[in-house]
Design a protein around this motif. Structure first.
Motif, PDB file in Angstrom:
ATOM      1  N   LEU A 152       0.682  -1.264   0.048  1.00  0.00           N
ATOM      2  CA  LEU A 152       0.039   0.078   0.134  1.00  0.00           C
ATOM      3  C   LEU A 152       0.873   1.205  -0.058  1.00  0.00           C
ATOM      4  O   LEU A 152       0.652   2.138  -0.724  1.00  0.00           O
ATOM      5  N   ALA A 153       1.762   1.152   0.863  1.00  0.00           N
ATOM      6  CA  ALA A 153       2.873   2.560   0.800  1.00  0.00           C
ATOM      7  C   ALA A 153       3.343   2.686  -0.477  1.00  0.00           C
ATOM      8  O   ALA A 153       3.599   3.990  -0.917  1.00  0.00           O
ATOM      9  N   GLY A 154       3.671   1.682  -1.206  1.00  0.00           N
ATOM     10  CA  GLY A 154       4.456   1.626  -2.270  1.00  0.00           C
ATOM     11  C   GLY A 154       3.356   2.192  -3.214  1.00  0.00           C
ATOM     12  O   GLY A 154       3.800   2.968  -4.397  1.00  0.00           O
ATOM     13  N   VAL A 155       2.420   1.809  -3.512  1.00  0.00           N
ATOM     14  CA  VAL A 155       1.256   2.174  -4.404  1.00  0.00           C
ATOM     15  C   VAL A 155       0.962   3.862  -4.068  1.00  0.00           C
ATOM     16  O   VAL A 155       0.648   4.575  -5.130  1.00  0.00           O
ATOM     17  N   LEU A 156       0.416   4.165  -2.836  1.00  0.00           N
ATOM     18  CA  LEU A 156       0.040   5.329  -2.803  1.00  0.00           C
ATOM     19  C   LEU A 156       1.204   6.545  -2.798  1.00  0.00           C
ATOM     20  O   LEU A 156       0.776   7.579  -3.046  1.00  0.00           O
ATOM     21  N   PHE A 157       2.355   6.144  -2.761  1.00  0.00           N
ATOM     22  CA  PHE A 157       3.488   7.024  -3.117  1.00  0.00           C
ATOM     23  C   PHE A 157       3.241   7.450  -4.418  1.00  0.00           C
ATOM     24  O   PHE A 157       3.951   8.611  -4.810  1.00  0.00           O
ATOM     25  N   LYS A 158       2.703   6.828  -5.388  1.00  0.00           N
ATOM     26  CA  LYS A 158       2.613   7.020  -6.658  1.00  0.00           C
ATOM     27  C   LYS A 158       1.380   7.930  -7.140  1.00  0.00           C
ATOM     28  O   LYS A 158       1.147   8.391  -8.268  1.00  0.00           O
ATOM     29  N   LEU A 159       0.517   8.102  -6.221  1.00  0.00           N
ATOM     30  CA  LEU A 159      -0.837   8.702  -6.344  1.00  0.00           C
ATOM     31  C   LEU A 159      -0.950  10.079  -5.999  1.00  0.00           C
ATOM     32  O   LEU A 159       0.048  10.315  -5.237  1.00  0.00           O
ATOM     33  N   SER A 160      -1.848  10.766  -6.361  1.00  0.00           N
ATOM     34  CA  SER A 160      -2.010  12.310  -5.991  1.00  0.00           C
ATOM     35  C   SER A 160      -2.566  12.316  -4.498  1.00  0.00           C
ATOM     36  O   SER A 160      -3.081  11.393  -4.001  1.00  0.00           O
ATOM     37  N   PRO A 161      -1.935  13.232  -3.792  1.00  0.00           N
ATOM     38  CA  PRO A 161      -2.164  13.313  -2.347  1.00  0.00           C
ATOM     39  C   PRO A 161      -3.947  13.222  -1.910  1.00  0.00           C
ATOM     40  O   PRO A 161      -4.147  12.451  -1.066  1.00  0.00           O
ATOM     41  N   GLY A 162      -4.663  13.806  -2.726  1.00  0.00           N
ATOM     42  CA  GLY A 162      -6.038  13.594  -2.303  1.00  0.00           C
ATOM     43  C   GLY A 162      -6.500  12.224  -2.568  1.00  0.00           C
ATOM     44  O   GLY A 162      -7.386  11.878  -1.651  1.00  0.00           O
ATOM     45  N   VAL A 163      -5.977  11.805  -3.405  1.00  0.00           N
ATOM     46  CA  VAL A 163      -6.450  10.045  -3.770  1.00  0.00           C
ATOM     47  C   VAL A 163      -5.628   9.217  -2.674  1.00  0.00           C
ATOM     48  O   VAL A 163      -6.446   8.454  -1.987  1.00  0.00           O
ATOM     49  N   GLN A 164      -4.427   9.564  -2.372  1.00  0.00           N
ATOM     50  CA  GLN A 164      -3.838   8.988  -1.327  1.00  0.00           C
ATOM     51  C   GLN A 164      -4.377   9.028   0.062  1.00  0.00           C
ATOM     52  O   GLN A 164      -4.550   8.021   0.710  1.00  0.00           O
ATOM     53  N   ASP A 165      -4.873  10.118   0.479  1.00  0.00           N
ATOM     54  CA  ASP A 165      -5.725  10.167   1.724  1.00  0.00           C
ATOM     55  C   ASP A 165      -6.818   9.036   1.719  1.00  0.00           C
ATOM     56  O   ASP A 165      -6.887   8.591   2.849  1.00  0.00           O
ATOM     57  N   GLN A 166      -7.502   9.200   0.702  1.00  0.00           N
ATOM     58  CA  GLN A 166      -8.626   8.384   0.859  1.00  0.00           C
ATOM     59  C   GLN A 166      -8.447   6.683   0.974  1.00  0.00           C
ATOM     60  O   GLN A 166      -8.895   6.033   1.952  1.00  0.00           O
ATOM     61  N   TRP A 167      -7.465   6.506   0.044  1.00  0.00           N
ATOM     62  CA  TRP A 167      -7.060   5.109   0.246  1.00  0.00           C
ATOM     63  C   TRP A 167      -6.279   4.702   1.445  1.00  0.00           C
ATOM     64  O   TRP A 167      -6.224   3.664   1.888  1.00  0.00           O
ATOM     65  N   ARG A 168      -5.557   5.604   1.944  1.00  0.00           N
ATOM     66  CA  ARG A 168      -4.656   5.538   3.211  1.00  0.00           C
ATOM     67  C   ARG A 168      -5.440   5.220   4.300  1.00  0.00           C
ATOM     68  O   ARG A 168      -5.425   4.311   5.259  1.00  0.00           O
ATOM     69  N   LEU A 169      -6.636   6.061   4.317  1.00  0.00           N
ATOM     70  CA  LEU A 169      -7.658   5.927   5.533  1.00  0.00           C
ATOM     71  C   LEU A 169      -8.396   4.563   5.458  1.00  0.00           C
ATOM     72  O   LEU A 169      -8.468   3.981   6.143  1.00  0.00           O
ATOM     73  N   LEU A 170      -9.072   4.525   4.275  1.00  0.00           N
ATOM     74  CA  LEU A 170      -9.645   3.231   4.104  1.00  0.00           C
ATOM     75  C   LEU A 170      -8.966   1.893   4.308  1.00  0.00           C
ATOM     76  O   LEU A 170      -9.369   0.907   4.937  1.00  0.00           O
ATOM     77  N   ILE A 171      -7.880   1.662   3.430  1.00  0.00           N
ATOM     78  CA  ILE A 171      -7.016   0.370   3.436  1.00  0.00           C
ATOM     79  C   ILE A 171      -6.093   0.549   4.499  1.00  0.00           C
ATOM     80  O   ILE A 171      -5.979  -0.519   5.517  1.00  0.00           O
ATOM     81  N   GLY A 172      -5.376   1.546   4.760  1.00  0.00           N
ATOM     82  CA  GLY A 172      -4.163   1.476   5.748  1.00  0.00           C
ATOM     83  C   GLY A 172      -4.490   1.644   7.289  1.00  0.00           C
ATOM     84  O   GLY A 172      -4.260   0.684   8.061  1.00  0.00           O
ATOM     85  N   THR A 173      -5.280   2.623   7.398  1.00  0.00           N
ATOM     86  CA  THR A 173      -5.772   2.862   9.141  1.00  0.00           C
ATOM     87  C   THR A 173      -6.993   1.932   9.116  1.00  0.00           C
ATOM     88  O   THR A 173      -7.004   1.323  10.145  1.00  0.00           O
ATOM     89  N   GLY A 174      -7.928   1.842   7.940  1.00  0.00           N
ATOM     90  CA  GLY A 174      -8.931   1.001   8.477  1.00  0.00           C
ATOM     91  C   GLY A 174      -8.827  -0.421   8.244  1.00  0.00           C
ATOM     92  O   GLY A 174      -8.796  -1.067   9.245  1.00  0.00           O
ATOM     93  N   ILE A 175      -8.840  -1.079   7.097  1.00  0.00           N
ATOM     94  CA  ILE A 175      -8.500  -2.245   6.845  1.00  0.00           C
ATOM     95  C   ILE A 175      -7.497  -3.157   7.443  1.00  0.00           C
ATOM     96  O   ILE A 175      -7.564  -3.787   8.367  1.00  0.00           O
ATOM     97  N   LEU A 176      -6.163  -2.254   7.319  1.00  0.00           N
ATOM     98  CA  LEU A 176      -5.196  -2.958   8.034  1.00  0.00           C
ATOM     99  C   LEU A 176      -5.015  -2.648   9.395  1.00  0.00           C
ATOM    100  O   LEU A 176      -4.414  -3.591  10.139  1.00  0.00           O
ATOM    101  N   GLY A 177      -5.339  -1.470   9.770  1.00  0.00           N
ATOM    102  CA  GLY A 177      -5.612  -1.345  11.174  1.00  0.00           C
ATOM    103  C   GLY A 177      -6.514  -2.065  11.960  1.00  0.00           C
ATOM    104  O   GLY A 177      -6.290  -2.617  13.114  1.00  0.00           O
ATOM    105  N   GLY A 178      -7.674  -2.534  11.231  1.00  0.00           N
ATOM    106  CA  GLY A 178      -8.491  -3.536  11.862  1.00  0.00           C
ATOM    107  C   GLY A 178      -7.985  -5.020  11.813  1.00  0.00           C
ATOM    108  O   GLY A 178      -8.315  -5.909  12.669  1.00  0.00           O
ATOM    109  N   PHE A 179      -7.261  -5.210  10.782  1.00  0.00           N
ATOM    110  CA  PHE A 179      -6.423  -6.275  10.516  1.00  0.00           C
ATOM    111  C   PHE A 179      -5.573  -6.783  11.360  1.00  0.00           C
ATOM    112  O   PHE A 179      -5.129  -7.650  12.111  1.00  0.00           O
ATOM    113  N   THR A 180      -4.740  -5.821  11.582  1.00  0.00           N
ATOM    114  CA  THR A 180      -3.369  -5.812  12.539  1.00  0.00           C
ATOM    115  C   THR A 180      -3.169  -4.513  12.708  1.00  0.00           C
ATOM    116  O   THR A 180      -2.800  -3.777  11.557  1.00  0.00           O
ATOM    117  N   THR A 181      -2.531  -3.905  13.762  1.00  0.00           N
ATOM    118  CA  THR A 181      -1.846  -2.804  13.872  1.00  0.00           C
ATOM    119  C   THR A 181      -0.458  -2.918  13.869  1.00  0.00           C
ATOM    120  O   THR A 181       0.569  -2.082  13.818  1.00  0.00           O
TER     121      THR A 181
END
Length: 136
Positions: A61-90
């Motif tokens: 995810l970090a590698g993919v987000l690095f290539k996206l624009s900041p606005g798009v990064q935020d949504q996917w970072r929050l949904l997948i990184g903080t949300g899904i992966l945070g719920g899956f494992t901190t």
């Protein structure tokens, strides 16, 4: 900090967290069925696998987000990184933070962070257990 409106950001995290928690539960059930209850009672195989997989996915995810624009990064970072992966494992966030320190040329801080995180987390857990045993 997110560039998304607070409610929208919160909903992304909440939805992702629910998905991640269910995935963690289901993976634990699957591994118990695959390895058997006796093997799972000897060693926390499911937790180990979940933490390793979550860390792998956080790296992707970090590698993919690095290539996206900041606005798009935020949504996917929050949904997948903080949300899904945070719920899956901190542990995945912890792993990313350690590696970022290493990449920044701060291996001593990374090592200190690992030692402090693990020792404080275990100490806090033991303290919490002692409190509940004392007052419950």
């Amino acid at each position: 900090m997110s560039t998304l409106p607070p409610l929208y950001a919160t909903l992304n995290v909440a939805l992702g967290g629910a998905i991640g928690a269910v995935l963690r539960y289901q993976m634990g059930r699957w591994m118990t069925g695959w390895l058997g209850a006796p093997a799972m009672s000897v060693f926390p195989w499911a937790t180990l696998a979940i933490n390793a997989l979550g860390s792998l996915l956080m790296g992707v995810l970090a590698g993919v987000l690095f290539k996206l624009s900041p606005g798009v990064q935020d949504q996917w970072r929050l949904l997948i990184g903080t949300g899904i992966l945070g719920g899956f494992t901190t542990f995945s966030a912890f792993s990313l933070e350690v590696w970022v320190m290493v990449e920044r040329g701060q291996p001593a801080f990374a090592a200190l962070y690992v030692v402090l995180s693990v020792s404080l987390a275990i100490s806090a857990l033991v303290f919490g257990l002692m409190l509940t045993r004392l007052f419950a």
